[in-house]
Write an enzyme that holds these catalytic residues in place. Structure first.
Site, PDB file in Angstrom:
ATOM      1  N   SER A   1     -54.118 -48.752 -53.786  1.00  0.00           N
ATOM      2  CA  SER A   1     -53.449 -48.332 -52.284  1.00  0.00           C
ATOM      3  C   SER A   1     -52.747 -47.205 -52.184  1.00  0.00           C
ATOM      4  O   SER A   1     -51.969 -46.876 -53.541  1.00  0.00           O
ATOM      5  CB  SER A   1     -53.090 -49.718 -51.717  1.00  0.00           C
ATOM      6  OG  SER A   1     -52.283 -49.234 -50.503  1.00  0.00           O
TER       7      SER A   1
ATOM      8  N   TYR B   1     -45.808 -56.389 -52.200  1.00  0.00           N
ATOM      9  CA  TYR B   1     -47.448 -55.831 -52.077  1.00  0.00           C
ATOM     10  C   TYR B   1     -47.387 -54.463 -52.750  1.00  0.00           C
ATOM     11  O   TYR B   1     -48.330 -54.173 -53.632  1.00  0.00           O
ATOM     12  CB  TYR B   1     -47.542 -55.488 -50.660  1.00  0.00           C
ATOM     13  CG  TYR B   1     -49.004 -54.889 -50.643  1.00  0.00           C
ATOM     14  CD1 TYR B   1     -49.990 -55.619 -50.636  1.00  0.00           C
ATOM     15  CD2 TYR B   1     -49.192 -53.549 -50.236  1.00  0.00           C
ATOM     16  CE1 TYR B   1     -51.492 -55.122 -50.296  1.00  0.00           C
ATOM     17  CE2 TYR B   1     -50.537 -52.941 -49.901  1.00  0.00           C
ATOM     18  CZ  TYR B   1     -51.726 -53.652 -50.095  1.00  0.00           C
ATOM     19  OH  TYR B   1     -53.130 -53.201 -49.843  1.00  0.00           O
TER      20      TYR B   1
END
Length: 255
Positions: free
Chosen positions: A137, A150
């Site tokens: 990501s 995250y």
């Protein structure tokens, strides 16, 4: 793109990007092993798609995942394409988040990638061909407030993927590490309790545009997948101007 006779192994296949990947691969002629712990979601993924076979498995369990990979190779054939897409994204301040949640984010997002790679890549290398696509990501490059756990998991995925590529050069395997900005999938809903305001300021992509960018990157012989119009620019900005990036983040979030 024709994948007639090929076998695709997709984790996180019960929803979002993994579901769309499974559908795309099946439409292209591949036999798809859809892997997820969510059996109801897997059933929806496979509904009306005879080319998709469901395998219920927790990616944090290396023994179970290795058994599934062996079962897939026995029942469907040698695995040609792997998509490590399983992920969760609970949000919140690091000192407020439950410790179990923080560790589970790492176990799924990073540990799941490690387990998927170890369960599938050795056989692909032995055959001398295949595609290993790992979902990281932009959160693996640019940390933001309320997504610390995250971010940490995706930073780990970025590092692991890059070293994996260089340790297996000239193996015949095509590697890709996918680093999108926010994507319009159910994953974003997991951050609704402590939603970073920056999500409303950056480009949000549709899932298919990310998958199209993966295919182009593989065909170009590249590794990093930065889909969208501004993603690569954001990656460069983070590397060159980290302090300016944090100043902007604090301004957007208001603290």
């Amino acid at each position: 793109m024709s994948l007639e006779g090929k076998v695709a192994f997709v984790t996180g296949a019960a929803s979002g990007m993994g579901r769309l990947l499974s559908h795309n691969m099946a439409r292209a002629g591949a036999r798809v092993a859809a892997v997820d712990l969510d059996e109801a979601g897997l059933a929806k993924t496979a509904e009306g798609n005879p080319g998709i076979e469901c395998f219920s498995c927790d990616v944090t369990n290396p023994g179970a995942l290795e058994a599934v990979a062996k079962q897939v190779e026995t029942e469907l054939g040698p695995i040609d394409r792997v998509f490590a897409a399983a992920a969760i994204m609970p949000s919140g301040r690091l000192l407020d988040q439950d410790l179990g949640t923080i560790h589970r984010i790492m176990d799924i997002n990073y540990g799941g990638v490690v387990n998927t790679v170890r369960s599938t890549l050795p056989a692909m290398i032995e055959r001398g061909h295949g595609d290993m696509v790992i979902f990281a990501s932009m959160a693996g490059w640019q940390p933001v407030l309320l997504l610390g756990a995250y971010n940490a998991s995706k930073f780990a995925v970025v590092s692991f993927s890059e070293v994996l590529l260089h340790e297996n050069r000239n193996s015949g395997i095509r590697f890709a590490c996918v680093c999108p900005p926010p994507v319009n999938t159910p994953l974003l809903d997991q951050a609704k309790d402590a939603r970073p305001k920056i999500f409303d300021e950056v480009e949000t992509l549709e899932p298919q545009s990310v998958l199209d960018a993966i295919e182009k990157t593989l065909d170009d012989g590249s590794f990093w997948v930065f889909p969208g119009k501004t993603t690569r620019m954001g990656w460069r900005f983070r590397r060159w101007f980290p302090k300016a990036g944090w100043k902007q983040i604090h301004k957007i979030e208001g603290w």
